[in-house]
Design a protein around this motif. Structure first.
Motif, PDB file in Angstrom:
ATOM      1  N   ALA A  73      46.252  -6.850  59.977  1.00  0.00           N
ATOM      2  CA  ALA A  73      44.511  -6.420  59.637  1.00  0.00           C
ATOM      3  C   ALA A  73      43.735  -7.815  60.149  1.00  0.00           C
ATOM      4  O   ALA A  73      44.215  -8.410  59.523  1.00  0.00           O
ATOM      5  N   VAL A  74      42.741  -7.690  60.300  1.00  0.00           N
ATOM      6  CA  VAL A  74      41.217  -8.238  59.742  1.00  0.00           C
ATOM      7  C   VAL A  74      41.095  -7.664  58.568  1.00  0.00           C
ATOM      8  O   VAL A  74      40.664  -6.010  58.218  1.00  0.00           O
ATOM      9  N   TYR A  75      40.895  -7.162  57.557  1.00  0.00           N
ATOM     10  CA  TYR A  75      40.849  -7.149  56.289  1.00  0.00           C
ATOM     11  C   TYR A  75      39.113  -7.786  55.909  1.00  0.00           C
ATOM     12  O   TYR A  75      38.294  -9.211  55.911  1.00  0.00           O
ATOM     13  N   TYR A  76      38.063  -6.662  55.617  1.00  0.00           N
ATOM     14  CA  TYR A  76      37.460  -6.639  55.189  1.00  0.00           C
ATOM     15  C   TYR A  76      36.452  -6.266  54.011  1.00  0.00           C
ATOM     16  O   TYR A  76      37.244  -4.992  53.816  1.00  0.00           O
ATOM     17  N   CYS A  77      36.046  -7.025  53.508  1.00  0.00           N
ATOM     18  CA  CYS A  77      34.726  -6.925  52.109  1.00  0.00           C
ATOM     19  C   CYS A  77      33.505  -6.592  52.613  1.00  0.00           C
ATOM     20  O   CYS A  77      33.155  -6.132  53.429  1.00  0.00           O
ATOM     21  N   ALA A  78      32.821  -5.245  51.554  1.00  0.00           N
ATOM     22  CA  ALA A  78      32.306  -4.360  51.628  1.00  0.00           C
ATOM     23  C   ALA A  78      31.186  -3.674  50.571  1.00  0.00           C
ATOM     24  O   ALA A  78      32.297  -3.790  49.312  1.00  0.00           O
ATOM     25  N   ALA A  79      30.248  -3.964  50.515  1.00  0.00           N
ATOM     26  CA  ALA A  79      29.424  -3.258  48.975  1.00  0.00           C
ATOM     27  C   ALA A  79      28.538  -1.890  50.018  1.00  0.00           C
ATOM     28  O   ALA A  79      27.371  -2.006  50.725  1.00  0.00           O
ATOM     29  N   HIS A  80      28.660  -1.337  48.729  1.00  0.00           N
ATOM     30  CA  HIS A  80      27.646   0.181  48.515  1.00  0.00           C
ATOM     31  C   HIS A  80      26.991   0.480  48.203  1.00  0.00           C
ATOM     32  O   HIS A  80      26.900  -0.109  46.008  1.00  0.00           O
ATOM     33  N   GLU A  81      25.639   0.814  48.451  1.00  0.00           N
ATOM     34  CA  GLU A  81      24.846   0.566  47.628  1.00  0.00           C
ATOM     35  C   GLU A  81      24.408   2.203  46.207  1.00  0.00           C
ATOM     36  O   GLU A  81      23.882   2.654  46.600  1.00  0.00           O
ATOM     37  N   SER A  82      25.980   1.981  45.620  1.00  0.00           N
ATOM     38  CA  SER A  82      25.523   2.919  44.300  1.00  0.00           C
ATOM     39  C   SER A  82      26.831   1.943  43.388  1.00  0.00           C
ATOM     40  O   SER A  82      27.506   2.299  43.229  1.00  0.00           O
ATOM     41  N   SER A  83      26.679   3.560  42.794  1.00  0.00           N
ATOM     42  CA  SER A  83      27.539   3.119  40.978  1.00  0.00           C
ATOM     43  C   SER A  83      29.328   3.741  41.613  1.00  0.00           C
ATOM     44  O   SER A  83      30.240   3.312  41.130  1.00  0.00           O
ATOM     45  N   TRP A  84      29.315   4.493  42.291  1.00  0.00           N
ATOM     46  CA  TRP A  84      30.256   5.601  43.219  1.00  0.00           C
ATOM     47  C   TRP A  84      31.385   4.456  43.718  1.00  0.00           C
ATOM     48  O   TRP A  84      30.130   4.092  44.934  1.00  0.00           O
ATOM     49  N   LEU A  85      32.171   4.504  43.708  1.00  0.00           N
ATOM     50  CA  LEU A  85      32.787   4.242  44.979  1.00  0.00           C
ATOM     51  C   LEU A  85      32.704   5.109  45.781  1.00  0.00           C
ATOM     52  O   LEU A  85      33.046   6.174  46.136  1.00  0.00           O
ATOM     53  N   SER A  86      33.517   4.520  47.669  1.00  0.00           N
ATOM     54  CA  SER A  86      33.199   5.364  48.210  1.00  0.00           C
ATOM     55  C   SER A  86      34.646   5.167  49.139  1.00  0.00           C
ATOM     56  O   SER A  86      35.023   3.677  48.892  1.00  0.00           O
ATOM     57  N   VAL A  87      35.602   6.160  50.274  1.00  0.00           N
ATOM     58  CA  VAL A  87      36.598   5.700  50.955  1.00  0.00           C
ATOM     59  C   VAL A  87      35.995   5.644  52.715  1.00  0.00           C
ATOM     60  O   VAL A  87      37.008   5.496  53.422  1.00  0.00           O
ATOM     61  N   PHE A  88      34.292   5.698  52.315  1.00  0.00           N
ATOM     62  CA  PHE A  88      34.036   5.870  54.047  1.00  0.00           C
ATOM     63  C   PHE A  88      33.378   4.383  54.437  1.00  0.00           C
ATOM     64  O   PHE A  88      32.415   4.524  53.696  1.00  0.00           O
ATOM     65  N   SER A  89      33.574   4.325  55.294  1.00  0.00           N
ATOM     66  CA  SER A  89      32.756   2.806  55.197  1.00  0.00           C
ATOM     67  C   SER A  89      31.442   2.820  55.799  1.00  0.00           C
ATOM     68  O   SER A  89      30.954   2.002  56.016  1.00  0.00           O
ATOM     69  N   TYR A  90      31.155   4.699  56.609  1.00  0.00           N
ATOM     70  CA  TYR A  90      30.073   4.447  56.797  1.00  0.00           C
ATOM     71  C   TYR A  90      28.525   4.612  55.575  1.00  0.00           C
ATOM     72  O   TYR A  90      27.742   4.296  56.399  1.00  0.00           O
ATOM     73  N   GLU A  91      29.301   5.005  54.552  1.00  0.00           N
ATOM     74  CA  GLU A  91      29.043   4.658  53.500  1.00  0.00           C
ATOM     75  C   GLU A  91      28.124   3.165  52.983  1.00  0.00           C
ATOM     76  O   GLU A  91      27.311   2.827  52.042  1.00  0.00           O
ATOM     77  N   TYR A  92      29.058   2.530  53.652  1.00  0.00           N
ATOM     78  CA  TYR A  92      29.014   0.639  52.967  1.00  0.00           C
ATOM     79  C   TYR A  92      27.962   0.362  54.087  1.00  0.00           C
ATOM     80  O   TYR A  92      27.678  -0.222  55.119  1.00  0.00           O
ATOM     81  N   LYS A  93      26.741  -0.241  53.025  1.00  0.00           N
ATOM     82  CA  LYS A  93      26.068  -1.512  53.982  1.00  0.00           C
ATOM     83  C   LYS A  93      26.146  -3.036  54.548  1.00  0.00           C
ATOM     84  O   LYS A  93      25.703  -3.166  55.478  1.00  0.00           O
ATOM     85  N   TYR A  94      26.824  -3.358  53.021  1.00  0.00           N
ATOM     86  CA  TYR A  94      26.449  -4.831  53.553  1.00  0.00           C
ATOM     87  C   TYR A  94      28.357  -4.726  54.084  1.00  0.00           C
ATOM     88  O   TYR A  94      29.337  -4.697  53.260  1.00  0.00           O
ATOM     89  N   TRP A  95      29.063  -6.041  54.918  1.00  0.00           N
ATOM     90  CA  TRP A  95      30.228  -6.169  55.512  1.00  0.00           C
ATOM     91  C   TRP A  95      29.828  -7.691  55.529  1.00  0.00           C
ATOM     92  O   TRP A  95      29.071  -7.978  56.049  1.00  0.00           O
ATOM     93  N   GLY A  96      31.508  -8.227  54.794  1.00  0.00           N
ATOM     94  CA  GLY A  96      31.145  -9.637  55.655  1.00  0.00           C
ATOM     95  C   GLY A  96      32.074  -9.819  56.868  1.00  0.00           C
ATOM     96  O   GLY A  96      31.998  -8.445  57.643  1.00  0.00           O
ATOM     97  N   LEU A  97      32.757 -11.094  57.555  1.00  0.00           N
ATOM     98  CA  LEU A  97      32.556 -10.923  58.553  1.00  0.00           C
ATOM     99  C   LEU A  97      34.229 -10.504  58.939  1.00  0.00           C
ATOM    100  O   LEU A  97      35.071 -10.537  60.468  1.00  0.00           O
ATOM    101  N   GLY A  98      35.126 -10.439  57.503  1.00  0.00           N
ATOM    102  CA  GLY A  98      36.713 -10.554  58.029  1.00  0.00           C
ATOM    103  C   GLY A  98      37.600 -11.507  57.919  1.00  0.00           C
ATOM    104  O   GLY A  98      37.159 -12.678  58.535  1.00  0.00           O
ATOM    105  N   THR A  99      38.884 -11.589  57.400  1.00  0.00           N
ATOM    106  CA  THR A  99      39.897 -12.905  57.101  1.00  0.00           C
ATOM    107  C   THR A  99      41.390 -12.269  57.572  1.00  0.00           C
ATOM    108  O   THR A  99      41.427 -10.916  57.904  1.00  0.00           O
ATOM    109  N   GLN A 100      41.945 -12.619  58.806  1.00  0.00           N
ATOM    110  CA  GLN A 100      42.622 -12.146  59.048  1.00  0.00           C
ATOM    111  C   GLN A 100      44.426 -12.485  58.007  1.00  0.00           C
ATOM    112  O   GLN A 100      44.696 -14.149  57.473  1.00  0.00           O
ATOM    113  N   VAL A 101      44.702 -11.271  58.263  1.00  0.00           N
ATOM    114  CA  VAL A 101      46.446 -11.453  57.050  1.00  0.00           C
ATOM    115  C   VAL A 101      47.578 -11.447  58.694  1.00  0.00           C
ATOM    116  O   VAL A 101      47.359 -10.179  59.176  1.00  0.00           O
TER     117      VAL A 101
END
Length: 122
Positions: free
Chosen positions: A90-118
């Motif tokens: 897959a293409v793997y993406y890193c994301a940052a969520h403006e919160s102290s708490w982790l989230s499993v929901f992509s819509y809660e992440y505001k910042y995203w990288g462009l991805g890296t292929q694996v």
């Protein structure tokens, strides 16, 4: 504004390991996550870590094989992937969520990288 840049992807064989890195611009004190998207599939949650690093959570499909970690001194988040399987391709993406708490929901992440292929061959 936060910029995220992933690296470390590549072509490996089943059973191999890879470590993905996500370098963040500035001092990023957010919860961080990794997601992936395979061709013709929805983006899916892989692993996440709280702001403090005390809490982590991974999808069942990667639990016991993938480990998320962070080095705040380097503003970098890692995803150590062991015992890779072809279905991890897959293409793997890193994301940052403006919160102290982790989230499993992509819509809660505001910042995203462009991805890296694996790509994992059988």
């Amino acid at each position: 504004q936060v910029q995220l840049v992933e690296s470390g992807g590549g072509l490996v064989q089943a059973g191999d390991s890879l470590r993905l890195s996500c370098a963040a611009s500035g001092r990023v004190r957010y919860a961080m996550g990794w997601f992936r998207q395979a061709p013709e599939k929805e983006r899916e949650f892989v692993s996440a870590m709280s702001w403090s690093g005390d809490s982590t959570y991974s999808a069942d499909s990667v639990k016991g094989r993938f480990t998320i970690s962070r080095d705040d001194a380097k503003n970098t988040v890692y995803l150590q992937m062991n015992s890779l399987k072809p279905e991890d391709t897959a293409v793997y993406y890193c994301a940052a969520h403006e919160s102290s708490w982790l989230s499993v929901f992509s819509y809660e992440y505001k910042y995203w990288g462009l991805g890296t292929q694996v790509t994992v061959s059988s």
